[in-house]
Motif scaffolding. Structure first.
Motif, PDB file in Angstrom:
ATOM      1  N   UNK A   9       0.821  -1.209   0.000  1.00 33.34           N
ATOM      2  CA  UNK A   9       0.000   0.000   0.000  1.00 33.34           C
ATOM      3  C   UNK A   9       0.859   1.265   0.000  1.00 33.34           C
ATOM      4  N   UNK A  10       2.150   1.107   0.083  1.00 36.18           N
ATOM      5  CA  UNK A  10       3.079   2.212   0.230  1.00 36.18           C
ATOM      6  C   UNK A  10       3.525   2.722  -1.155  1.00 36.18           C
ATOM      7  N   UNK A  11       2.592   3.401  -1.867  1.00 34.88           N
ATOM      8  CA  UNK A  11       2.917   3.945  -3.197  1.00 34.88           C
ATOM      9  C   UNK A  11       2.644   5.439  -3.202  1.00 34.88           C
ATOM     10  N   UNK A  12       3.270   6.130  -4.151  1.00 37.24           N
ATOM     11  CA  UNK A  12       3.026   7.573  -4.266  1.00 37.24           C
ATOM     12  C   UNK A  12       3.024   7.988  -5.731  1.00 37.24           C
ATOM     13  N   UNK A  13       2.336   9.101  -5.976  1.00 37.17           N
ATOM     14  CA  UNK A  13       2.241   9.655  -7.329  1.00 37.17           C
ATOM     15  C   UNK A  13       3.483  10.490  -7.588  1.00 37.17           C
ATOM     16  N   UNK A  14       4.145  10.212  -8.733  1.00 38.66           N
ATOM     17  CA  UNK A  14       5.323  11.013  -9.078  1.00 38.66           C
ATOM     18  C   UNK A  14       5.068  11.927 -10.281  1.00 38.66           C
ATOM     19  N   UNK A  15       3.985  11.661 -11.029  1.00 36.66           N
ATOM     20  CA  UNK A  15       3.645  12.516 -12.164  1.00 36.66           C
ATOM     21  C   UNK A  15       2.166  12.325 -12.505  1.00 36.66           C
ATOM     22  N   UNK A  16       1.490  13.445 -12.797  1.00 33.57           N
ATOM     23  CA  UNK A  16       0.088  13.414 -13.230  1.00 33.57           C
ATOM     24  C   UNK A  16      -0.072  14.279 -14.457  1.00 33.57           C
ATOM     25  N   UNK A  17      -0.850  13.788 -15.398  1.00 32.50           N
ATOM     26  CA  UNK A  17      -1.164  14.584 -16.590  1.00 32.50           C
ATOM     27  C   UNK A  17      -2.423  14.038 -17.242  1.00 32.50           C
ATOM     28  N   UNK A  18      -3.085  14.873 -18.036  1.00 36.85           N
ATOM     29  CA  UNK A  18      -4.281  14.377 -18.727  1.00 36.85           C
ATOM     30  C   UNK A  18      -3.898  13.253 -19.688  1.00 36.85           C
ATOM     31  N   UNK A  19      -4.748  12.251 -19.776  1.00 37.78           N
ATOM     32  CA  UNK A  19      -4.514  11.155 -20.728  1.00 37.78           C
ATOM     33  C   UNK A  19      -4.798  11.662 -22.137  1.00 37.78           C
ATOM     34  N   UNK A  20      -4.442  10.860 -23.128  1.00 39.11           N
ATOM     35  CA  UNK A  20      -4.594  11.261 -24.525  1.00 39.11           C
ATOM     36  C   UNK A  20      -6.026  11.631 -24.886  1.00 39.11           C
ATOM     37  N   UNK A  21      -6.996  10.966 -24.268  1.00 31.55           N
ATOM     38  CA  UNK A  21      -8.391  11.218 -24.618  1.00 31.55           C
ATOM     39  C   UNK A  21      -8.993  12.417 -23.877  1.00 31.55           C
ATOM     40  N   UNK A  22      -8.240  13.025 -22.972  1.00 31.17           N
ATOM     41  CA  UNK A  22      -8.677  14.184 -22.183  1.00 31.17           C
ATOM     42  C   UNK A  22      -9.909  13.918 -21.318  1.00 31.17           C
ATOM     43  N   UNK A  23     -10.235  12.661 -21.094  1.00 29.48           N
ATOM     44  CA  UNK A  23     -11.354  12.338 -20.217  1.00 29.48           C
ATOM     45  C   UNK A  23     -10.885  11.626 -18.959  1.00 29.48           C
ATOM     46  N   UNK A  24      -9.595  11.466 -18.842  1.00 35.16           N
ATOM     47  CA  UNK A  24      -9.048  10.804 -17.663  1.00 35.16           C
ATOM     48  C   UNK A  24      -7.675  11.388 -17.330  1.00 35.16           C
ATOM     49  N   UNK A  25      -7.197  11.046 -16.147  1.00 32.83           N
ATOM     50  CA  UNK A  25      -5.883  11.502 -15.682  1.00 32.83           C
ATOM     51  C   UNK A  25      -4.942  10.298 -15.638  1.00 32.83           C
ATOM     52  N   UNK A  26      -3.784  10.476 -16.222  1.00 31.34           N
ATOM     53  CA  UNK A  26      -2.752   9.433 -16.202  1.00 31.34           C
ATOM     54  C   UNK A  26      -1.807   9.736 -15.050  1.00 31.34           C
ATOM     55  N   UNK A  27      -1.609   8.773 -14.165  1.00 29.32           N
ATOM     56  CA  UNK A  27      -0.718   8.978 -13.020  1.00 29.32           C
ATOM     57  C   UNK A  27       0.411   7.945 -13.043  1.00 29.32           C
TER      58      UNK A  27
END
Length: 151
Positions: A9-27
């Motif tokens: 359970x010990x994970x962290x986000x290192x980068x976030x950006x909109x996905x190619x379809x602009x309807x979701x977030x890629x983390x």
């Protein structure tokens, strides 16, 4: 978020950006225990809207049905497609702002009629005649009188 490699359970986000379809977030995530990286996608959950018809059957909401009725009522009237689309957008906004999972088709019909009344009188009467299922000339005349009496 659990690591797909070590189930930690010990994970962290290192980068976030909109996905190619602009309807979701890629983390991009990093597991602090095993050091592996993985990608997750976050998407807004949409609740399907169900329309309850007059005969109590249910079907998914379909914008094109409202569009077809409004376009039919506005046929050969001096109303721009932009005004028609604006009306349909307003109706849709009103419907979704109710935040209901099921809505009666009669509620939608009344919303459309209210907006059509402000759009153009002939288109309104056309829509009302189909929606209200005018049976005779008297009911048709009653609706016309309502329009003429409204300032």
């Amino acid at each position: 978020m659990k690591c797909p490699f070590c189930s930690s359970d010990n994970t962290r986000v290192i980068d976030s950006r909109p996905a190619d379809d602009n309807t979701s977030i890629r983390r991009r995530r990093l597991c602090d225990d095993c050091g592996k990286r993985f990608t997750t996608y976050e998407k807004v959950e949409s609740i399907p809207l169900i329309i309850v018809k007059k005969d109590d059957t249910r079907e998914p909401y379909d914008r094109s049905k409202i569009e077809a009725g409004v376009l039919r009522a506005c046929h050969k009237r001096p109303i721009s497609i932009d005004r028609i689309n604006k009306l349909i957008d307003e109706v849709e906004t009103d419907i979704f702002n109710m935040e209901e999972r099921e809505i009666n088709s009669s509620v939608i019909g009344e919303i459309v009629m209210k907006k059509m009344k402000n759009l153009e009188p002939v288109a309104y009467v056309r829509f009302a005649s189909v929606y209200r299922e005018f049976k005779d000339v008297e009911t048709f005349m009653d609706e016309l009188k309502k329009i003429l009496d409204t300032p």
